[in-house]
Design a protein around this motif. Structure first.
Motif, mmCIF file in Angstrom:
data_model
loop_
_atom_site.group_PDB
_atom_site.id
_atom_site.type_symbol
_atom_site.label_atom_id
_atom_site.label_comp_id
_atom_site.label_asym_id
_atom_site.label_seq_id
_atom_site.Cartn_x
_atom_site.Cartn_y
_atom_site.Cartn_z
ATOM 1 N N MET A 21 0.841 -1.212 0.000
ATOM 2 C CA MET A 21 0.000 0.000 0.000
ATOM 3 C C MET A 21 0.867 1.249 0.000
ATOM 4 O O MET A 21 0.595 2.194 -0.738
ATOM 5 N N LYS A 22 1.900 1.246 0.821
ATOM 6 C CA LYS A 22 2.792 2.408 0.914
ATOM 7 C C LYS A 22 3.449 2.715 -0.427
ATOM 8 O O LYS A 22 3.683 3.883 -0.758
ATOM 9 N N ASN A 23 3.735 1.682 -1.203
ATOM 10 C CA ASN A 23 4.445 1.845 -2.471
ATOM 11 C C ASN A 23 3.536 1.969 -3.689
ATOM 12 O O ASN A 23 4.029 1.935 -4.809
ATOM 13 N N ASN A 24 2.225 2.120 -3.465
ATOM 14 C CA ASN A 24 1.288 2.237 -4.577
ATOM 15 C C ASN A 24 0.893 3.708 -4.752
ATOM 16 O O ASN A 24 0.078 4.220 -3.988
ATOM 17 N N PRO A 25 1.463 4.409 -5.744
ATOM 18 C CA PRO A 25 1.181 5.834 -5.895
ATOM 19 C C PRO A 25 -0.289 6.136 -6.181
ATOM 20 O O PRO A 25 -0.790 7.198 -5.787
ATOM 21 N N THR A 26 -0.991 5.227 -6.824
ATOM 22 C CA THR A 26 -2.417 5.452 -7.097
ATOM 23 C C THR A 26 -3.196 5.493 -5.794
ATOM 24 O O THR A 26 -4.001 6.405 -5.568
ATOM 25 N N LEU A 27 -2.969 4.520 -4.918
ATOM 26 C CA LEU A 27 -3.652 4.505 -3.626
ATOM 27 C C LEU A 27 -3.308 5.748 -2.820
ATOM 28 O O LEU A 27 -4.196 6.390 -2.257
ATOM 29 N N ILE A 28 -2.046 6.094 -2.766
ATOM 30 C CA ILE A 28 -1.622 7.272 -2.001
ATOM 31 C C ILE A 28 -2.331 8.519 -2.516
ATOM 32 O O ILE A 28 -2.830 9.331 -1.738
ATOM 33 N N SER A 29 -2.428 8.660 -3.822
ATOM 34 C CA SER A 29 -3.107 9.816 -4.407
ATOM 35 C C SER A 29 -4.578 9.857 -4.003
ATOM 36 O O SER A 29 -5.098 10.908 -3.611
ATOM 37 N N TYR A 30 -5.257 8.714 -4.082
ATOM 38 C CA TYR A 30 -6.675 8.675 -3.687
ATOM 39 C C TYR A 30 -6.840 8.997 -2.210
ATOM 40 O O TYR A 30 -7.749 9.734 -1.825
ATOM 41 N N LEU A 31 -5.964 8.471 -1.367
ATOM 42 C CA LEU A 31 -6.069 8.748 0.060
ATOM 43 C C LEU A 31 -5.871 10.232 0.356
ATOM 44 O O LEU A 31 -6.540 10.790 1.238
ATOM 45 N N GLN A 32 -4.988 10.862 -0.378
ATOM 46 C CA GLN A 32 -4.757 12.298 -0.169
ATOM 47 C C GLN A 32 -5.955 13.132 -0.609
ATOM 48 O O GLN A 32 -6.139 14.246 -0.132
ATOM 49 N N GLN A 33 -6.783 12.578 -1.479
ATOM 50 C CA GLN A 33 -7.961 13.298 -1.975
ATOM 51 C C GLN A 33 -9.231 13.014 -1.184
ATOM 52 O O GLN A 33 -10.245 13.678 -1.397
ATOM 53 N N THR A 34 -9.196 12.031 -0.282
ATOM 54 C CA THR A 34 -10.418 11.657 0.430
ATOM 55 C C THR A 34 -10.920 12.795 1.286
ATOM 56 O O THR A 34 -10.178 13.731 1.638
#
Length: 92
Positions: free
Chosen positions: A76-89
């Motif tokens: 999860m930490k290394n998935n830029p797509t997930l990180i981007s979505y989490l930052q937008q939540t």
């Protein structure tokens, strides 16, 4: 109805993810398993079929749950797509 998403990444801790999903569903709330792939193998070699594959609809959930586990947290930490979505939540 409130909606929760549980992120399922390779190496996830099955007990953490599936117990949480069970409790949320018993409360009669929507809870979806959202994987990096349709089928994901957990840290104890249990394969889980996810409800959805990670995409922008993650932003529509009221809660996003990140279970730990061996390689799951690292994935999860290394998935830029997930990180981007989490930052937008939504921020509460």
């Amino acid at each position: 109805m409130k909606k929760a998403a549980i992120i399922i990444a390779s190496g996830f801790e099955e007990g953490e993810a599936l117990t949480i999903a069970d409790i949320i569903k018993r409360a009669h709330l929507q809870c979806d398993l959202v994987g990096f792939e349709q089928e994901v193998k957990g840290g104890h070699e249990i394969i889980v079929r996810c409800d959805h594959i990670l995409n922008e609809t993650l932003l529509d959930y009221d809660m996003v749950i990140l279970p730990g586990g061996y390689g799951g947290a690292e994935a999860m930490k290394n998935n830029p797509t997930l990180i981007s979505y989490l930052q937008q939540t939504k921020k509460w």
